[in-house]
Structures are given as C-alpha cells and as structure tokens.
Design a protein around this motif. Structure first.
Motif, PDB file in Angstrom:
ATOM      1  N   TYR A   1       0.809  -1.219   0.000  1.00  0.00           N
ATOM      2  CA  TYR A   1       0.000   0.000   0.000  1.00  0.00           C
ATOM      3  C   TYR A   1       0.846   1.274   0.000  1.00  0.00           C
ATOM      4  N   MET A   2       2.150   1.132   0.091  1.00  0.00           N
ATOM      5  CA  MET A   2       3.001   2.324   0.147  1.00  0.00           C
ATOM      6  C   MET A   2       3.818   2.524  -1.115  1.00  0.00           C
ATOM      7  N   GLY A   3       3.552   1.766  -2.137  1.00  0.00           N
ATOM      8  CA  GLY A   3       4.241   1.988  -3.398  1.00  0.00           C
ATOM      9  C   GLY A   3       5.255   0.923  -3.744  1.00  0.00           C
ATOM     10  N   GLY A   4       5.424  -0.051  -2.893  1.00  0.00           N
ATOM     11  CA  GLY A   4       6.332  -1.139  -3.215  1.00  0.00           C
ATOM     12  C   GLY A   4       7.300  -1.445  -2.094  1.00  0.00           C
ATOM     13  N   GLU A   5       7.967  -2.570  -2.248  1.00  0.00           N
ATOM     14  CA  GLU A   5       8.909  -3.021  -1.233  1.00  0.00           C
ATOM     15  C   GLU A   5      10.117  -2.097  -1.135  1.00  0.00           C
ATOM     16  N   ASP A   6      10.496  -1.467  -2.242  1.00  0.00           N
ATOM     17  CA  ASP A   6      11.635  -0.546  -2.201  1.00  0.00           C
ATOM     18  C   ASP A   6      11.334   0.660  -1.310  1.00  0.00           C
ATOM     19  N   VAL A   7      10.109   1.144  -1.338  1.00  0.00           N
ATOM     20  CA  VAL A   7       9.706   2.254  -0.470  1.00  0.00           C
ATOM     21  C   VAL A   7       9.768   1.796   0.989  1.00  0.00           C
ATOM     22  N   TYR A   8       9.289   0.597   1.241  1.00  0.00           N
ATOM     23  CA  TYR A   8       9.345   0.031   2.589  1.00  0.00           C
ATOM     24  C   TYR A   8      10.797  -0.039   3.076  1.00  0.00           C
ATOM     25  N   GLN A   9      11.679  -0.524   2.232  1.00  0.00           N
ATOM     26  CA  GLN A   9      13.090  -0.641   2.612  1.00  0.00           C
ATOM     27  C   GLN A   9      13.711   0.725   2.900  1.00  0.00           C
ATOM     28  N   GLU A  10      13.316   1.734   2.140  1.00  0.00           N
ATOM     29  CA  GLU A  10      13.803   3.097   2.389  1.00  0.00           C
ATOM     30  C   GLU A  10      13.365   3.585   3.769  1.00  0.00           C
ATOM     31  N   LEU A  11      12.136   3.284   4.131  1.00  0.00           N
ATOM     32  CA  LEU A  11      11.636   3.705   5.440  1.00  0.00           C
ATOM     33  C   LEU A  11      12.324   2.941   6.571  1.00  0.00           C
ATOM     34  N   VAL A  12      12.647   1.691   6.346  1.00  0.00           N
ATOM     35  CA  VAL A  12      13.411   0.925   7.332  1.00  0.00           C
ATOM     36  C   VAL A  12      14.791   1.568   7.505  1.00  0.00           C
ATOM     37  N   GLY A  13      15.405   1.946   6.395  1.00  0.00           N
ATOM     38  CA  GLY A  13      16.705   2.618   6.453  1.00  0.00           C
ATOM     39  C   GLY A  13      16.625   3.950   7.179  1.00  0.00           C
ATOM     40  N   LEU A  14      15.554   4.686   6.947  1.00  0.00           N
ATOM     41  CA  LEU A  14      15.348   5.957   7.638  1.00  0.00           C
ATOM     42  C   LEU A  14      15.269   5.731   9.144  1.00  0.00           C
ATOM     43  N   ALA A  15      14.545   4.718   9.563  1.00  0.00           N
ATOM     44  CA  ALA A  15      14.412   4.411  10.989  1.00  0.00           C
ATOM     45  C   ALA A  15      15.768   4.070  11.593  1.00  0.00           C
ATOM     46  N   THR A  16      16.549   3.295  10.893  1.00  0.00           N
ATOM     47  CA  THR A  16      17.881   2.907  11.375  1.00  0.00           C
ATOM     48  C   THR A  16      18.784   4.124  11.500  1.00  0.00           C
ATOM     49  N   GLU A  17      18.760   4.972  10.495  1.00  0.00           N
ATOM     50  CA  GLU A  17      19.586   6.170  10.504  1.00  0.00           C
ATOM     51  C   GLU A  17      19.149   7.146  11.602  1.00  0.00           C
ATOM     52  N   ALA A  18      17.854   7.320  11.772  1.00  0.00           N
ATOM     53  CA  ALA A  18      17.340   8.211  12.813  1.00  0.00           C
ATOM     54  C   ALA A  18      17.711   7.683  14.193  1.00  0.00           C
ATOM     55  N   ASP A  19      17.651   6.370  14.366  1.00  0.00           N
ATOM     56  CA  ASP A  19      18.018   5.760  15.641  1.00  0.00           C
ATOM     57  C   ASP A  19      19.488   6.045  15.955  1.00  0.00           C
ATOM     58  N   ALA A  20      20.344   5.865  14.979  1.00  0.00           N
ATOM     59  CA  ALA A  20      21.775   6.128  15.180  1.00  0.00           C
ATOM     60  C   ALA A  20      22.016   7.606  15.485  1.00  0.00           C
ATOM     61  N   ARG A  21      21.337   8.483  14.786  1.00  0.00           N
ATOM     62  CA  ARG A  21      21.511   9.923  15.001  1.00  0.00           C
ATOM     63  C   ARG A  21      21.031  10.329  16.395  1.00  0.00           C
ATOM     64  N   LEU A  22      19.908   9.761  16.834  1.00  0.00           N
ATOM     65  CA  LEU A  22      19.404  10.082  18.174  1.00  0.00           C
ATOM     66  C   LEU A  22      20.357   9.594  19.263  1.00  0.00           C
ATOM     67  N   LYS A  23      20.959   8.438  19.066  1.00  0.00           N
ATOM     68  CA  LYS A  23      21.933   7.951  20.036  1.00  0.00           C
ATOM     69  C   LYS A  23      23.127   8.893  20.114  1.00  0.00           C
TER      70      LYS A  23
END
Length: 84
Positions: A56-78
């Motif tokens: 529903y979000m445009g494909g698995e590649d979009v999902y993977q990008e959002l997973v990457g965003l979460a990982t990057e945001a987590d590292a930045r917050l730490k």
C-alpha cells in the motif's frame, strides 16, 4: 473502515512521522525534550512499519527506504543523546 482504508491510513501516518524523523536527520533535534519526542516518534514509526502492508506504500523498495530511515534516525538520536 475497510481493510484497504485501514492500510492507507497507516501509510499516511508513516509519512507524517517520516517528516518528524527528517528533523532528526537534519540535525534540528537537540534539546532533551525534542530528543524525547523524537524517540517516541521513532518507536511509534518502527511499530507501525512492522504492521503496515508494504504493497500500500508503493512497493517493497519504499518500505526498505523507510526501514533505512528508521535505522539512521536511531543512530543519530543515540549520537545526540551522548553529546548532551
């Protein structure tokens, strides 16, 4: 609400949260209160990301990008938390 509408609402909520997480990545989150708010947003974002159907979000590649965003945001917050 039918299942498709429910999934689209989840996707919409993810994109709203994504805007908040971009603030983290842009370095605009510095105060302890903002870090706390960003942590909560990230936690909710990750939970919703696990629950949403990527079709529903445009494909698995979009999902993977959002997973990457979460990982990057987590590292930045730490990093921000250790510098405060």
């Amino acid at each position: 609400m039918n299942p498709a509408q429910d999934e689209l609402t989840k996707v919409q909520n993810l994109y709203v949260m994504q805007m908040e997480l971009w603030k983290v990545l842009d370095g605009r989150v510095r105060s302890p209160d903002k870090v706390k708010d960003a942590r909560k947003c990230l936690k909710d974002f990750k939970a919703l990301l696990k629950d949403v159907d990527w079709k529903y979000m445009g494909g698995e590649d979009v999902y993977q990008e959002l997973v990457g965003l979460a990982t990057e945001a987590d590292a930045r917050l730490k990093k921000v938390q250790t510098s405060n």
